[in-house]
Write a protein that holds these residues in place. Structure first.
Motif, short mmCIF file in Angstrom:
data_model
loop_
_atom_site.label_atom_id
_atom_site.label_comp_id
_atom_site.label_asym_id
_atom_site.label_seq_id
_atom_site.Cartn_x
_atom_site.Cartn_y
_atom_site.Cartn_z
N LYS A 15 92.19 60.02 75.25
CA LYS A 15 92.71 58.80 75.86
C LYS A 15 94.19 58.58 75.57
O LYS A 15 94.99 58.31 76.49
N LYS A 40 88.91 68.48 82.26
CA LYS A 40 89.25 67.63 83.40
C LYS A 40 88.23 66.52 83.59
O LYS A 40 88.56 65.42 84.06
N ASP A 41 86.99 66.78 83.18
CA ASP A 41 85.94 65.76 83.33
C ASP A 41 86.19 64.56 82.41
O ASP A 41 85.67 63.47 82.67
N GLN A 42 86.95 64.77 81.35
CA GLN A 42 87.31 63.66 80.48
C GLN A 42 88.61 62.99 80.91
O GLN A 42 88.84 61.82 80.63
N LEU A 44 89.86 62.67 84.22
CA LEU A 44 89.81 61.92 85.48
C LEU A 44 89.31 60.48 85.32
O LEU A 44 89.87 59.57 85.95
N PRO A 45 88.29 60.23 84.50
CA PRO A 45 87.85 58.82 84.34
C PRO A 45 88.94 57.92 83.74
O PRO A 45 89.04 56.74 84.10
N ILE A 46 89.76 58.48 82.84
CA ILE A 46 90.85 57.69 82.25
C ILE A 46 91.88 57.36 83.31
O ILE A 46 92.38 56.23 83.39
N SER A 48 91.31 57.12 86.47
CA SER A 48 90.68 56.15 87.37
C SER A 48 90.75 54.75 86.80
O SER A 48 91.05 53.78 87.53
N ASP A 49 90.47 54.61 85.50
CA ASP A 49 90.54 53.30 84.85
C ASP A 49 91.94 52.70 84.94
O ASP A 49 92.10 51.47 85.01
N GLN A 50 92.95 53.57 84.95
CA GLN A 50 94.35 53.12 85.00
C GLN A 50 94.87 53.04 86.44
O GLN A 50 96.04 52.76 86.66
N GLN A 51 93.98 53.32 87.39
CA GLN A 51 94.32 53.31 88.82
C GLN A 51 95.50 54.25 89.12
O GLN A 51 96.42 53.91 89.86
N PRO A 54 95.19 61.02 90.69
CA PRO A 54 95.13 62.26 89.90
C PRO A 54 96.07 63.34 90.40
O PRO A 54 96.41 64.27 89.65
#
Length: 312
Positions: A15, A40-42, A44-46, A48-51, A54
């Motif tokens: 993070k 990459k799977d860890q 992309l969600p971060i 996304s959370d930050q808008q 990618p």
């Protein structure tokens, strides 16, 4: 320009590293891209959370991580799909222009030595760090941990590396180079510093100003301070403690605020054939951002080429 960053390195990864990469990317120009090495799977969600789109980054997906406590040499060779190992592979192949990580320091040193290797003529690379000065600005201290035991000719080379770094990265004209010792007189010190002094005194490409003592670390007697990695690491850790203590005791002071490692980002490994930076294990997003931006500066100034020229 492509700046490689290990997303899996550091106590607060991924993070903190992803957030730092986001902050750094905003300060880069359109032709400067950060390449993220990690799962990459860890990542992309971060994002996304930050808008965050990618597509602002490039990715090298990795399936292994070198832990902070792992044996450096074994880990680099036994985990070829780790973020650090793949980062150095890409750096060696010229697919990225620099590589940085807040992960395992030993693995970063081993990776650098076995991939891009040392500049021809350099005996041992050194890790450099910034030390705040009491009035303003800061000095460069090296080595701070890569070489616990040194010989006189190695310390001389540290002086040259530190001088080039201070001059070209921080625009210090004719930087003053000093040898850390237990006294200012030429004959003072142990066998190492006594043998190093005349070598540095006779070197025509550095502005050698003699010995300094520990009490001179924070004044203006020197811009570049040379010592073996054992002495440098103990000194650096002590200096870092000043900032921690002031925070814990609620003491606010501009000078001690400048001991905050976040401002400087990472420490370069000087004397190798590509820009490589090591971040603090507890690196925050701010520290990661500044490490990436320092990587950019090292690329833009062609520091490695200037080191190669000096050691011809």
């Amino acid at each position: 320009m492509k700046i490689g960053l290990d997303i899996m390195g550091g106590d607060f990864a991924p993070k903190a590293t992803v957030l730092g990469a986001i902050a750094a990317q905003k300060a880069l120009s359109a032709d400067q891209k950060i390449v993220l090495f990690g799962d990459k799977d860890q990542i992309l969600p971060i994002l996304s959370d930050q808008q965050i789109d990618p597509d602002v980054f490039e990715y090298v997906h990795t399936t292994e991580v070198i832990g902070m406590g792992e044996h450096a040499t074994k880990a680099v060779f036994q985990k070829p799909n780790s973020s650090i190992s793949l980062g150095f592979q890409y750096l060696k192949e010229g697919q990225i222009d620099s590589f940085s990580s807040a992960g395992n320091t030993g693995a970063m040193l081993v990776g650098a030595m076995f991939s891009v290797k040392t500049v021809s003529g350099v005996i041992r690379p050194a890790i450099a760090s910034n030390i705040p000065k009491s009035k303003s600005g800061f000095g460069i201290l090296l080595d701070v941990g890569a070489n616990a035991d040194c010989k006189p000719d190695v310390l001389l080379q540290f002086g040259i590396l530190g001088s080039l770094y201070a001059e070209h990265i921080y625009k210090m004209p004719n930087p003053k180079v000093a040898l850390m010792n237990l006294g200012e007189e030429e004959e003072k010190g142990n066998m190492l510093t006594q043998a190093t002094f005349p070598l540095m005194k006779e070197c025509p490409i550095i502005n050698f100003v003699g010995n300094i003592e520990g009490r001179d670390l924070f004044n203006d007697k020197a811009d570049v301070i040379v010592c073996d990695g054992f002495t440098g690491n103990v000194t650096l850790k002590l200096a870092e403690t000043f900032y921690v203590l002031t925070v814990e005791k609620g003491f606010k002071d501009q000078f001690f605020d400048r001991f905050n490692y976040e401002q400087y980002g990472g420490s370069p490994i000087l004397g190798i054939n590509a820009p490589v930076l090591i971040g603090h294990g507890i690196s925050s997003p701010e520290a990661i951002k500044n490490m990436v931006l320092l990587s950019r500066t090292m690329i833009e100034t062609n520091l490695v080429d200037k080191i190669k020229e000096a050691f011809k």
